[in-house]
Scaffold this active site. Sequence first.
Site, PDB file in Angstrom:
ATOM      1  N   GLY A  61       0.830  -1.220   0.000  1.00 27.94           N
ATOM      2  CA  GLY A  61       0.000   0.000   0.000  1.00 27.94           C
ATOM      3  C   GLY A  61       0.852   1.253   0.000  1.00 27.94           C
ATOM      4  CB  ALA A  62       4.053   1.944  -1.797  1.00 29.13           C
TER       5      ALA A  62
ATOM      6  CB  ILE B 250       1.571   5.356   7.600  1.00 33.01           C
ATOM      7  CG1 ILE B 250       0.650   6.008   8.643  1.00 33.01           C
ATOM      8  CG2 ILE B 250       2.801   4.765   8.279  1.00 33.01           C
ATOM      9  CD1 ILE B 250       0.042   5.025   9.650  1.00 33.01           C
TER      10      ILE B 250
ATOM     11  CE  LYS C 188      -5.348   5.622  -5.589  1.00 36.01           C
ATOM     12  NZ  LYS C 188      -6.655   5.301  -5.039  1.00 36.01           N
TER      13      LYS C 188
ATOM     14  CE1 TYR D 219      -8.912   1.071   9.885  1.00 34.27           C
ATOM     15  CE2 TYR D 219      -9.023   1.608  12.223  1.00 34.27           C
ATOM     16  CZ  TYR D 219      -8.310   1.535  11.043  1.00 34.27           C
ATOM     17  OH  TYR D 219      -6.990   1.919  11.020  1.00 34.27           O
TER      18      TYR D 219
ATOM     19  CE  LYS E 209      -5.519  -1.296  10.380  1.00 32.72           C
ATOM     20  NZ  LYS E 209      -4.272  -1.583   9.659  1.00 32.72           N
TER      21      LYS E 209
ATOM     22  N   PRO F  12      -0.367   2.371  15.826  1.00 29.52           N
ATOM     23  CG  PRO F  12       0.268   3.127  13.729  1.00 29.52           C
ATOM     24  CD  PRO F  12      -0.331   1.950  14.427  1.00 29.52           C
TER      25      PRO F  12
ATOM     26  CB  SER G 126      -5.845  10.163  10.666  1.00 24.66           C
ATOM     27  OG  SER G 126      -4.751  10.170   9.794  1.00 24.66           O
TER      28      SER G 126
END
Length: 317
Positions: free
Chosen positions: A13-14, A18, A44, A157, A161, A184, A199
């Site tokens: 997911g480069a 983050i 993008k 979500y 996780k 995080p 975020s």
Amino acid sequence: MSGEDKERVCVTGAGGYIASWLVKYLLLKGYMVHGTVRDPCDEKNAHLKKLEGASENLQLFKTDLLDYEALCAAMAGCTGVFHVACPVPVGKVQLIEPAVVGTKNVLNSCVKAKVKRVVVVSSIGAVMLNPNWPKGQVMDEECWSDEEFCKATENYYCLAKTIAEIQALEYAKRGELDIVTVCPSIVIGPMLQPTINTSSLLLLGFLKDRTEPLEDEDRPLVDVRDVVDAILLIYEKPEAKGRYICTSFTIRMQALAEKIKSMYPNYDYSKSFTKVDEELRLSSGKLQNLGWKYRPLEESIRDSVKNYEEAGILHKE
């Protein structure tokens, strides 16, 4: 150092928030980086190709988390993998399958590629939703979100996780892979990617006029660059084991609004807050014992606002 001598690592997911910073820091440290993205030609992801060292040391691979064969190709020759890719919260199926099946595919690919160490980026969403945790006790790495409670509150979500992180640590227990996880909190700070991530909307929300009242609840915050420092520290220190909570400051929403307002008085602000009694206490003590440090909150706010203004998301008054 020639290309053959450099350590090769993969970031899933480069193009994300983050992950983009992680790719930037890895390139600056001289790593050869394989980045997985859905479409290497998509605008993008263009910011990745402009990073310092990208033309020589970054290779983008077209894949998603459900494509095992393509993940294997991306990880071939890598000694380390950073699993950062995360589905965007839209619904139950769209969240849980990519998170859980995706993590399984990534870890199976790592086994096949004989990867030496994997860092899985989880979330405090896998820590905080635990109604059985003793009230007032600081939440540390022993605290896990309760799966049944996540289902009952439809917090898919956090459920995704939690399941994915438990699954990753089960792999580690079986001895198949050396896996460390990092959780995080709400990540703030400047963006490298062109699209606004979830975020970042927290700070942006304070800087744009809002009429509805906000709950004055505790929010745990951490700077994106400090998260990347934590990820690299965990990767490079052989003594790092298990999971690590990564958070810097817990602050009430009204106090955060007042802090931002004192720094930027010319923006419109949320005017009203409703009182919330719950107190949130999280500890990054384990990570700090490893040598992690974090920057002041004011620096994160200042760099974020400067970044939003330069990107045209906010207009200077």
